[in-house]
Scaffold this active site. Structure first.
Site, short mmCIF file in Angstrom:
data_model
loop_
_atom_site.label_atom_id
_atom_site.label_comp_id
_atom_site.label_asym_id
_atom_site.label_seq_id
_atom_site.Cartn_x
_atom_site.Cartn_y
_atom_site.Cartn_z
N ARG A 102 0.85 -1.38 0.00
CA ARG A 102 -0.09 0.31 -0.19
C ARG A 102 0.52 1.43 0.03
NH1 ARG A 102 -5.54 -1.12 3.72
NH2 ARG A 102 -6.25 -2.88 2.52
N ASP B 13 -4.45 4.17 4.90
CA ASP B 13 -2.96 3.81 4.32
C ASP B 13 -3.69 2.96 2.95
OD1 ASP B 13 -4.20 1.57 4.53
OD2 ASP B 13 -1.67 0.53 5.33
N ASP B 14 -5.37 3.33 2.40
CA ASP B 14 -5.90 2.84 1.12
C ASP B 14 -6.62 4.67 1.06
OD1 ASP B 14 -7.18 3.22 2.87
OD2 ASP B 14 -7.90 1.20 2.43
N ASP C 201 -12.17 4.67 15.01
CA ASP C 201 -13.25 6.28 14.30
C ASP C 201 -14.90 6.35 15.38
OD1 ASP C 201 -13.90 3.99 13.54
OD2 ASP C 201 -14.86 4.17 11.30
N HIS D 35 -13.59 3.31 0.45
CA HIS D 35 -13.86 2.53 -0.53
C HIS D 35 -15.73 1.61 0.45
CE1 HIS D 35 -13.03 -0.98 2.66
NE2 HIS D 35 -11.70 -0.08 2.77
N1 UDP Z 1 -4.62 -2.02 9.89
C1 UDP Z 1 -4.14 -1.67 10.94
N2 UDP Z 1 -3.78 -2.93 11.38
C2 UDP Z 1 -3.97 -4.40 10.61
C3 UDP Z 1 -4.99 -4.13 10.01
C4 UDP Z 1 -5.18 -2.68 9.00
O1 UDP Z 1 -3.62 -0.62 11.40
O2 UDP Z 1 -4.11 -5.46 11.25
C5 UDP Z 1 -5.20 -0.52 8.95
C6 UDP Z 1 -4.55 -0.51 7.14
O3 UDP Z 1 -3.36 -0.43 7.61
C7 UDP Z 1 -5.76 0.63 7.38
C8 UDP Z 1 -6.79 0.08 8.24
O4 UDP Z 1 -6.16 0.05 9.27
O5 UDP Z 1 -5.26 1.68 7.45
C9 UDP Z 1 -8.46 -0.47 7.49
O6 UDP Z 1 -7.94 -1.84 6.85
P1 UDP Z 1 -8.19 -1.86 5.93
O7 UDP Z 1 -8.48 -1.52 4.77
O8 UDP Z 1 -7.26 -3.58 5.17
O9 UDP Z 1 -9.68 -2.54 6.45
P2 UDP Z 1 -10.98 -1.88 5.82
O10 UDP Z 1 -11.61 -1.80 6.98
O11 UDP Z 1 -10.83 -0.42 5.15
O12 UDP Z 1 -11.99 -2.78 5.11
MN MN Z 2 -9.50 -0.09 3.61
#
Ligand code: UDP
Ligand code: MN
Length: 278
Positions: A29, A102-103, A192, A216
């Site tokens: 990422r 980070d996305d 959050d 997303h």
């Molecule tokens: N993240 C983290 N530790 C983890 C998995 C994810 O700090 O073990 C962070 C990741 O880098 C990103 C955020 O949490 O900034 C959300 O992760 P992700 O995009 O994989 O999942 P989402 O919640 O968006 O589906």
């Molecule tokens: Mn994400």
């Protein structure tokens, strides 16, 4: 010239941008961020992770912060990172704290322009909810009849949000010096959501909805390309069977730029190096 100037001219130096990441995502990422929007905010952006990484420490000129939080995707680990992000912002002395995942692609000039509309000496919590109604939780109490219902909005961390210094200072008694984790533990909700609980419920300050933050959780393809320059953040995700939820945009080949960050960057800033000819 002063007559046409925005009331609170926000400079890059006023900004503290945190990006939450984890050791497992550094290589998948961070390069897309470092190659694009990070270049516009190299002294403002800090990556909060869970491991020392000399390669990316070098790539970011020393802007990787090892939070020493756990590297698992559980609520506690994520609240731990947010707590460190918040405390580092407080220590930075900057006027605005903006958190991203980070996305996220961050449109840095547009972010500055957005913040120009708000006075950092007033209390501001700017972001975008991902649910259509405020979250309703039931606080733990001694007996069921005395369990109060609590309703509050929160800004989705995956779209990014900003907090003014004035508000952050008021949050110190409840959330400063690592106490953010304690609040998260008490309500047992993600980072959050915990942020929304602290600001909206404990401090009684309202979220200001800014539609230009995007996670997303929304279908990215519906974003209109004529409005890209107005958007503050973009995101992407990879669904099942190679289907990506990404911004629909011309530019680089999908195989060279699956997340579309480089294409977005070239669309917004055609003068930057290595953009495709048009
Ligand atoms: N993240 C983290 N530790 C983890 C998995 C994810 O700090 O073990 C962070 C990741 O880098 C990103 C955020 O949490 O900034 C959300 O992760 P992700 O995009 O994989 O999942 P989402 O919640 O968006 O589906
Ligand atoms: Mn994400």
């Amino acid at each position: 010239a002063t007559a046409t100037m925005a009331p609170f001219s926000t400079d890059l130096v006023d900004l503290f941008i945190s990006v939450k990441t984890t050791r497992h995502y550094h290589h998948s990422r961070l390069p897309a961020i470092i190659a694009t929007w990070f270049q516009f905010a190299r002294d403002q952006t800090w990556f909060f992770t869970d491991r020392d990484d000399p390669y990316f420490q070098n790539q970011t000129n020393g802007h990787m912060i090892n939070t020493k939080c756990s590297s698992s995707h559980n609520r506690r680990a994520l609240c731990c990172k947010m707590s460190v992000e918040f405390d580092r912002f407080l220590a930075s002395g900057r006027k605005w704290f903006c958190h991203f995942d980070d996305d996220n692609y961050v449109n840095v000039p547009r972010l500055l322009k957005l913040l120009d509309n708000y006075n950092p000496r007033e209390d501001w919590y700017l972001g975008r909810p991902s649910i259509p109604a405020p979250l309703e939780i039931v606080r733990q109490g001694p007996e069921p009849s005395k369990r109060p219902k609590v309703k509050f909005w929160f800004a989705t961390g995956g779209a990014g949000f900003c907090i003014s210094r004035a508000l952050a200072l008021k949050m110190i008694p409840v959330a400063g010096g690592g106490k953010f984790i304690t609040v998260g533990d008490r309500i047992r909700l993600p980072d959050d959501v915990t942020m929304g609980y602290i600001i909206e419920h404990l401090l009684k300050k309202q979220l200001t909805v800014v539609e230009q933050f995007h996670s997303h959780l929304e279908p990215m393809k519906f974003l209109n390309r004529d409005t890209f320059h107005e958007q503050v953040s973009f995101s992407y995700s990879k669904g099942s069977r190679d289907e990506w939820n990404v911004v629909k945009i011309d530019g680089f080949d999908e195989k060279d730029d699956p997340k579309r960050f480089r294409s977005i960057h070239c669309h917004l800033f055609p003068h930057v190096a290595n953009c495709p000819h048009r």
